[in-house]
Scaffold this motif. Structure first.
Motif, short mmCIF file in Angstrom:
data_model
loop_
_atom_site.label_atom_id
_atom_site.label_comp_id
_atom_site.label_asym_id
_atom_site.label_seq_id
_atom_site.Cartn_x
_atom_site.Cartn_y
_atom_site.Cartn_z
N GLU A 102 15.74 40.38 43.25
CA GLU A 102 16.10 41.08 42.01
C GLU A 102 17.06 42.23 42.28
OE1 GLU A 102 12.46 42.25 40.11
OE2 GLU A 102 12.41 40.41 38.89
N LEU A 103 16.77 43.00 43.33
CA LEU A 103 17.66 44.12 43.66
C LEU A 103 19.00 43.64 44.19
CD1 LEU A 103 15.10 46.56 45.23
CD2 LEU A 103 16.51 47.03 43.24
N LEU A 104 18.99 42.53 44.93
CA LEU A 104 20.25 41.99 45.44
C LEU A 104 21.14 41.55 44.28
CD1 LEU A 104 21.89 41.23 47.93
CD2 LEU A 104 20.71 39.02 47.95
N ASP A 105 20.56 40.98 43.23
CA ASP A 105 21.35 40.63 42.04
C ASP A 105 22.00 41.87 41.44
OD1 ASP A 105 20.75 37.94 42.23
OD2 ASP A 105 19.07 38.03 40.82
N ARG A 106 21.24 42.96 41.36
CA ARG A 106 21.80 44.21 40.83
C ARG A 106 22.92 44.75 41.73
NH1 ARG A 106 18.87 46.91 36.83
NH2 ARG A 106 19.89 48.86 37.47
N GLN A 107 22.72 44.65 43.04
CA GLN A 107 23.74 45.13 43.97
C GLN A 107 25.02 44.30 43.86
OE1 GLN A 107 23.51 47.89 46.63
NE2 GLN A 107 25.57 47.53 45.87
N ILE A 108 24.87 43.00 43.73
CA ILE A 108 26.04 42.14 43.56
C ILE A 108 26.79 42.53 42.30
CG2 ILE A 108 26.75 39.76 43.06
CD1 ILE A 108 24.46 38.87 44.95
N GLY A 109 26.05 42.80 41.22
CA GLY A 109 26.69 43.25 39.98
C GLY A 109 27.45 44.55 40.18
N GLU A 110 26.87 45.50 40.92
CA GLU A 110 27.55 46.76 41.20
C GLU A 110 28.83 46.54 41.99
OE1 GLU A 110 26.77 50.05 40.50
OE2 GLU A 110 25.17 49.40 39.17
N LEU A 111 28.78 45.67 42.99
CA LEU A 111 29.97 45.38 43.79
C LEU A 111 31.05 44.71 42.97
CD1 LEU A 111 28.25 44.18 47.09
CD2 LEU A 111 29.39 46.37 46.69
N GLN A 112 30.65 43.85 42.06
CA GLN A 112 31.63 43.21 41.18
C GLN A 112 32.32 44.24 40.29
OE1 GLN A 112 29.07 40.27 39.37
NE2 GLN A 112 29.75 38.66 40.78
N GLN A 113 31.54 45.25 39.83
CA GLN A 113 32.15 46.30 39.03
C GLN A 113 33.15 47.11 39.86
OE1 GLN A 113 29.41 48.76 36.80
NE2 GLN A 113 28.04 47.03 36.42
N ILE A 114 32.80 47.39 41.11
CA ILE A 114 33.73 48.11 41.98
C ILE A 114 34.98 47.28 42.23
CG2 ILE A 114 34.04 49.01 44.33
CD1 ILE A 114 31.08 49.82 44.26
N ARG A 115 34.78 45.97 42.41
CA ARG A 115 35.96 45.10 42.61
C ARG A 115 36.89 45.16 41.41
NH1 ARG A 115 39.91 43.79 43.92
NH2 ARG A 115 40.70 41.84 44.83
N ALA A 116 36.31 45.20 40.20
CA ALA A 116 37.13 45.29 38.99
C ALA A 116 37.86 46.64 38.94
CB ALA A 116 36.26 45.10 37.75
N MET A 117 37.20 47.72 39.36
CA MET A 117 37.86 49.03 39.39
C MET A 117 39.08 49.00 40.30
SD MET A 117 34.58 51.60 39.70
CE MET A 117 33.17 51.47 38.60
N LEU A 118 38.95 48.36 41.47
CA LEU A 118 40.07 48.27 42.40
C LEU A 118 41.20 47.43 41.81
CD1 LEU A 118 38.19 47.68 45.78
CD2 LEU A 118 38.84 49.84 44.74
N ARG A 119 40.82 46.31 41.22
CA ARG A 119 41.82 45.39 40.68
C ARG A 119 42.59 46.03 39.53
NH1 ARG A 119 38.53 41.68 39.38
NH2 ARG A 119 38.60 40.55 41.37
N GLU A 120 41.91 46.84 38.73
CA GLU A 120 42.50 47.41 37.52
C GLU A 120 42.91 48.87 37.71
OE1 GLU A 120 39.42 46.77 34.68
OE2 GLU A 120 39.34 44.60 35.09
N SER A 121 42.87 49.36 38.96
CA SER A 121 43.29 50.73 39.29
C SER A 121 42.53 51.78 38.48
CB SER A 121 44.80 50.91 39.07
OG SER A 121 45.53 50.02 39.88
N ARG A 122 41.23 51.58 38.34
CA ARG A 122 40.39 52.53 37.59
C ARG A 122 39.83 53.56 38.57
NH1 ARG A 122 37.00 47.76 35.29
NH2 ARG A 122 35.36 49.36 35.13
N TRP A 123 40.74 54.40 39.08
CA TRP A 123 40.39 55.28 40.19
C TRP A 123 39.45 56.41 39.77
CZ3 TRP A 123 41.35 52.12 43.62
CH2 TRP A 123 42.53 51.37 43.67
N ASP A 124 39.58 56.89 38.53
CA ASP A 124 38.67 57.94 38.08
C ASP A 124 37.22 57.44 38.04
OD1 ASP A 124 40.73 59.70 37.85
OD2 ASP A 124 40.96 59.48 35.67
N GLU A 125 37.05 56.18 37.62
CA GLU A 125 35.70 55.60 37.57
C GLU A 125 35.13 55.43 38.99
OE1 GLU A 125 35.07 52.18 35.04
OE2 GLU A 125 36.85 52.73 33.85
#
Length: 287
Positions: free
Chosen positions: A244-267
């Motif tokens: 269950e926690l690994l699923d949450r961690q994967i979701g967090e990493l996917q959000q970080i990947r989107a921040m990098l891809r979309e240059s959301r540096w403040d976030e």
């Protein structure tokens, strides 16, 4: 307490034996481990008074038996010990999962026996084996006991006292709550460390990467030097909570990947700041 038996002569079992001997809390310590080299180390280092070739020989006449074995071996260790135990014996364990241990004990005994006390010392290093044991390992660390419905108060009191003699602070917790908390604070971090190091090791330029790794890599990857067998057993025994926690961690990493891809540096910076503040609060609580 006169006689202690330690089944499993690793870091935890060996350190408990050293701590109780140093505190003068036990008159005689016997021990067993299936690994002949660990039995030899226990004898050579004088950690154990009598090193035995079988679990039955080690537990005979013991007042307290400590099962210091991988969590998936709890049932087998109990089956091997019980026929030779005294009627008034107290048995405890040191496993990092508590629900699975209690289920295994119930399966072996038909019910949860009053004399079994489930415990987990929150101490250790990435090193394994009795050769790395140390009498100070548990000092100022927590030991969590997870009493069950049939728990004998005198048995729990004995286990509490031996951990206090080793320098630990003993607290109580529900077994399911214990497993959820340690999935977050211990089990998942080990999964992430193992996975991260394995990923880097399989890169074509892994040798160059490791040669140039700095302190941050050593800090993050340190726990990947822990016993693979032990952590395989722990994660397997607590797979639901870890998953269950690994699923949450994967979701967090996917959000970080989107921040990098979309240059959301403040976030990204805000996430780093939140994490830093959370860790500082944690450090302030334990100091």
């Amino acid at each position: 307490m006169q006689r202690l038996a330690v089944i499993g002569l690793g870091l935890i079992g060996g350190s408990l034996a050293r701590a109780l001997r140093a505190a003068g809390a036990v008159a005689h310590i016997s021990g067993y481990d299936p690994d002949p080299s660990r039995r030899d180390d226990a004898q050579r280092l004088c950690v154990i008074d009598r090193v035995c070739d079988t679990p039955a020989a080690a537990v005979r006449d013991a007042d307290l038996v400590v099962l210091s074995v991988p969590v998936l071996q709890t049932a087998d260790a109990l089956v091997a010990c019980l026929p030779a135990c005294k009627l008034d014996v107290v048995i405890t364990d040191v496993g990092s999962t508590k629900t699975s241990v209690l289920e295994d004990v119930k399966r072996v005994c038909g019910q949860l026996p009053p004399w079994f006390v489930a415990g987990h010392p929150i101490a250790g290093t990435e090193k394994s084996g009795i050769a790395h044991s140390q009498a100070e390992l548990f000092r100022r660390h927590r030991v969590i006991l997870t009493p069950h419905a049939n728990q004998d108060a005198a048995a729990q009191s004995l286990v509490t006292r031996i951990w206090q003699a080793a320098g630990a602070r003993v607290v109580e917790m529900d077994a399911h709550r214990h497993d959820a908390i340690f999935a977050a604070t211990s089990h998942l971090p080990h999964v992430l460390a193992y996975s991260f190091v394995d990923m880097l090791a399989r890169l074509d330029d892994s040798d160059e990467i490791f040669r140039n790794a700095g302190g941050g890599f050593r800090d993050f990857s340190r726990i990947a030097s822990s016993s693979p067998q032990m952590w395989h057993d722990i994660v397997r025994a607590n797979a639901h909570s870890v998953g269950e926690l690994l699923d949450r961690q994967i979701g967090e990493l996917q959000q970080i990947r989107a921040m990098l891809r979309e240059s959301r540096w403040d976030e990204l910076k805000a996430l780093f700041e939140r994490a830093r503040s959370a860790r500082e609060r944690y450090l302030a609580q334990i100091e």
